[in-house]
Design an enzyme around this catalytic site. Sequence first.
Site, mmCIF file in Angstrom:
data_model
loop_
_atom_site.group_PDB
_atom_site.id
_atom_site.type_symbol
_atom_site.label_atom_id
_atom_site.label_comp_id
_atom_site.label_asym_id
_atom_site.label_seq_id
_atom_site.Cartn_x
_atom_site.Cartn_y
_atom_site.Cartn_z
ATOM 1 N N HIS A 124 0.855 -1.144 0.243
ATOM 2 C CA HIS A 124 0.050 -0.086 -0.150
ATOM 3 C C HIS A 124 0.787 1.142 0.098
ATOM 4 O O HIS A 124 0.407 2.113 0.139
ATOM 5 C CB HIS A 124 -0.988 0.299 1.662
ATOM 6 C CG HIS A 124 -2.044 -0.827 1.171
ATOM 7 N ND1 HIS A 124 -2.531 -1.415 -0.073
ATOM 8 C CD2 HIS A 124 -2.210 -1.909 2.306
ATOM 9 C CE1 HIS A 124 -4.170 -2.129 0.128
ATOM 10 N NE2 HIS A 124 -3.502 -2.978 0.966
ATOM 11 N N ASP A 161 -3.107 -10.377 -2.927
ATOM 12 C CA ASP A 161 -3.921 -9.983 -1.489
ATOM 13 C C ASP A 161 -5.360 -9.540 -1.749
ATOM 14 O O ASP A 161 -5.340 -8.665 -3.150
ATOM 15 C CB ASP A 161 -2.937 -8.681 -1.111
ATOM 16 C CG ASP A 161 -2.773 -8.471 0.198
ATOM 17 O OD1 ASP A 161 -2.381 -8.625 1.254
ATOM 18 O OD2 ASP A 161 -4.026 -7.689 0.736
ATOM 19 N N HIS A 163 -7.210 -6.671 -0.551
ATOM 20 C CA HIS A 163 -6.735 -5.741 -0.516
ATOM 21 C C HIS A 163 -6.025 -4.994 -1.948
ATOM 22 O O HIS A 163 -4.728 -5.561 -2.007
ATOM 23 C CB HIS A 163 -5.995 -4.900 0.731
ATOM 24 C CG HIS A 163 -6.811 -5.133 1.276
ATOM 25 N ND1 HIS A 163 -6.555 -6.292 2.679
ATOM 26 C CD2 HIS A 163 -7.936 -4.506 2.163
ATOM 27 C CE1 HIS A 163 -7.001 -5.988 3.721
ATOM 28 N NE2 HIS A 163 -8.433 -5.540 3.673
ATOM 29 N N ASP A 244 -4.879 -12.757 3.492
ATOM 30 C CA ASP A 244 -5.643 -11.800 4.063
ATOM 31 C C ASP A 244 -7.293 -12.501 2.954
ATOM 32 O O ASP A 244 -8.714 -11.952 3.754
ATOM 33 C CB ASP A 244 -5.968 -10.544 4.414
ATOM 34 C CG ASP A 244 -5.201 -10.007 3.424
ATOM 35 O OD1 ASP A 244 -5.195 -10.344 2.394
ATOM 36 O OD2 ASP A 244 -4.948 -8.797 3.898
#
Length: 309
Positions: A124, A161, A163, A244
């Site tokens: 991120h 991931d 996200h 995740d």
Amino acid sequence: MSLPRAYTHPACATHDPGPGHAERPARLAAVTDAVAAAWPMLEWHHAPAATRGQLSRVHDEALIALVLDTPSADRIALDPDTFLGPGSADAALRAAGAGVAAVDAVMAGQARRAFCAVRPPGHHATGSVAMGFCLFNSIAVAAAHACEHHGLERVAVVDFDVHHGNGTQDIFDTDPRVLFLSSHQAPLYPDSGYASERGVGNVLNAPLHPGAGSTEFRRAWSETLLPALDGFRPQLVLVSAGFDGHSLDPLAQLQLEAADYAWLTGELVAIALRHCQGRIVSMLEGGYDLQALAECSVAHFGALTAALD
């Protein structure tokens, strides 16, 4: 039995975002303990610290100085989710340095595959902003090192991931040497990664709706993302390995299982064998249920061992 080269460092456990934070030091132990139990003969390599020069290929000097030079006797909030503490700078340097060392090892033929069990995660972090639990973008540092130090012209970053890896995409969306491929839940933090985001033709996103499971995940990869990777003919495959998307994870709503990560990793190995002598460097990103994180890491690492003998 040949195994991927594994990197970690005790400093990666000293980054402490605070009580109750999902990105806690116990995550690292869950991964390393599970992988070590499954492969007791595995030798773990200590990750070196990344240099400022390596970081500066993808990060502004202001962000580097913020992370490395901020007095951190106490915990400092950079945003509601992202913190600096006394151990954070060394942890972030070792996480980024693991990727650099792993790229050097696979490019030198010392290993064909490598797995970096490190934290904090990185995907991120943009060129100028630490966010979403991430301080430095370790996978981006590794990709830039592969391009600039090793002269590669086709480096693929594969991000599964849950996200979207907004920071990685932001750093490379005008660099055609780097292909960025991502599946992720949408809508979800950080509210990016839409199919319309294409960079200079080097970005391909496959958003998955909340509640999507194995069928949707495997279809997105087999029909869209993996053909793009194959067509790119990568000289090196880098993996942002976030687990995740597992059904037990508390931060999202995908319904994946460890077998899905093993399947995708096997597909990546097959493509890497076709185009770049099997060279893959994988770096841990998210995954916040400790049981699921351990199981998925073992499944992923096991699939990385394919065709190493």
